[in-house]
Design a protein around this motif. Sequence first.
Motif, PDB file in Angstrom:
ATOM      1  N   TYR A   1       0.830  -1.201   0.000  1.00 48.43           N
ATOM      2  CA  TYR A   1       0.000   0.000   0.000  1.00 48.43           C
ATOM      3  C   TYR A   1       0.871   1.260   0.000  1.00 48.43           C
ATOM      4  CZ  TYR A   1      -2.966   3.745   1.723  1.00 48.43           C
ATOM      5  OH  TYR A   1      -3.607   4.952   1.874  1.00 48.43           O
ATOM      6  N   GLU A   2       1.823   1.302   0.912  1.00 49.09           N
ATOM      7  CA  GLU A   2       2.674   2.489   1.019  1.00 49.09           C
ATOM      8  C   GLU A   2       3.543   2.679  -0.223  1.00 49.09           C
ATOM      9  OE1 GLU A   2       2.389   4.894   3.069  1.00 49.09           O
ATOM     10  OE2 GLU A   2       1.101   3.953   4.558  1.00 49.09           O
ATOM     11  N   ALA A   3       4.034   1.579  -0.800  1.00 47.13           N
ATOM     12  CA  ALA A   3       4.872   1.679  -1.998  1.00 47.13           C
ATOM     13  C   ALA A   3       4.088   2.176  -3.209  1.00 47.13           C
ATOM     14  CB  ALA A   3       5.505   0.328  -2.314  1.00 47.13           C
ATOM     15  N   SER A   4       2.776   1.979  -3.195  1.00 47.93           N
ATOM     16  CA  SER A   4       1.965   2.362  -4.359  1.00 47.93           C
ATOM     17  C   SER A   4       1.243   3.694  -4.182  1.00 47.93           C
ATOM     18  CB  SER A   4       0.942   1.264  -4.668  1.00 47.93           C
ATOM     19  OG  SER A   4       0.025   1.119  -3.605  1.00 47.93           O
ATOM     20  N   ARG A   5       1.415   4.319  -3.025  1.00 52.07           N
ATOM     21  CA  ARG A   5       0.741   5.604  -2.784  1.00 52.07           C
ATOM     22  C   ARG A   5       1.331   6.693  -3.660  1.00 52.07           C
ATOM     23  NH1 ARG A   5       0.103   7.099   3.371  1.00 52.07           N
ATOM     24  NH2 ARG A   5      -0.652   8.957   2.386  1.00 52.07           N
ATOM     25  N   VAL A   6       0.461   7.523  -4.160  1.00 51.18           N
ATOM     26  CA  VAL A   6       0.877   8.678  -4.955  1.00 51.18           C
ATOM     27  C   VAL A   6       0.856   9.892  -4.043  1.00 51.18           C
ATOM     28  CG1 VAL A   6       0.355  10.115  -6.958  1.00 51.18           C
ATOM     29  CG2 VAL A   6      -0.109   7.647  -7.031  1.00 51.18           C
ATOM     30  N   PRO A   7       1.992  10.610  -3.927  1.00 53.57           N
ATOM     31  CA  PRO A   7       2.033  11.782  -3.047  1.00 53.57           C
ATOM     32  C   PRO A   7       1.017  12.830  -3.477  1.00 53.57           C
ATOM     33  CG  PRO A   7       4.234  11.197  -3.811  1.00 53.57           C
ATOM     34  CD  PRO A   7       3.269  10.369  -4.578  1.00 53.57           C
ATOM     35  N   PRO A   8       0.453  13.568  -2.519  1.00 53.42           N
ATOM     36  CA  PRO A   8      -0.498  14.641  -2.873  1.00 53.42           C
ATOM     37  C   PRO A   8       0.125  15.608  -3.868  1.00 53.42           C
ATOM     38  CG  PRO A   8      -0.397  14.317  -0.487  1.00 53.42           C
ATOM     39  CD  PRO A   8       0.679  13.483  -1.091  1.00 53.42           C
ATOM     40  N   GLY A   9      -0.665  16.013  -4.854  1.00 61.09           N
ATOM     41  CA  GLY A   9      -0.188  16.936  -5.867  1.00 61.09           C
ATOM     42  C   GLY A   9       0.460  16.253  -7.066  1.00 61.09           C
ATOM     43  N   ARG A  10       0.643  14.943  -6.980  1.00 62.74           N
ATOM     44  CA  ARG A  10       1.246  14.203  -8.088  1.00 62.74           C
ATOM     45  C   ARG A  10       0.256  13.260  -8.763  1.00 62.74           C
ATOM     46  NH1 ARG A  10       7.360  12.405  -7.221  1.00 62.74           N
ATOM     47  NH2 ARG A  10       8.232  14.484  -7.082  1.00 62.74           N
TER      48      ARG A  10
END
Length: 174
Positions: free
Chosen positions: A164-173
């Motif tokens: 889950y954490e590896a696939s998260r897209v940072p806010p604004g991206r």
Amino acid sequence: MSKKTDQIRHNEASTTTDLPAEATRDISAALAGLLADAFALYLKTKNFHWHMSGPHFRDYHLLLDEQSDQIFAMTDPIAERARKIGGTTLRSISHISRLQRIADNDAEYVHPQDMLAELREDNMRLTAAMRQAHNTCDEYHDVATASLLEVWIDETERRTWFLYEASRVPPGRE
């Protein structure tokens, strides 16, 4: 083969346990399903490990290698636990394919983010199946199998979290 020969062979394959026959049957069946799922998830994780590409190749490649090792490490203890309580376990690839609840992925190309998402969902399915097996163990007071399941549930939840954490897209991206 005579009925007596079948009975002797069955007795040679079983072990002594204080669990009732129904417990051996039900818990062994639950463990066989988990073992089939573990093999299916192991192979899918290795498949994605081998076919990973993109800018995060190294990190994802290593993550999936570590996770596949952890999944494979569960297989022998699952099978041996079924045998310890007098049950049987998987015997072939076709047996795995009949019991597995984790779907295969034979696609020519899978986007890295889709790989991570699919593995995350599969690990969540495996966790749910382990919780169901734990409930079966609780019903028959099989604390030894339940204890093993608790460790594997924790490990599987950790894999799910990392995916889950590896696939998260940072806010604004997005």
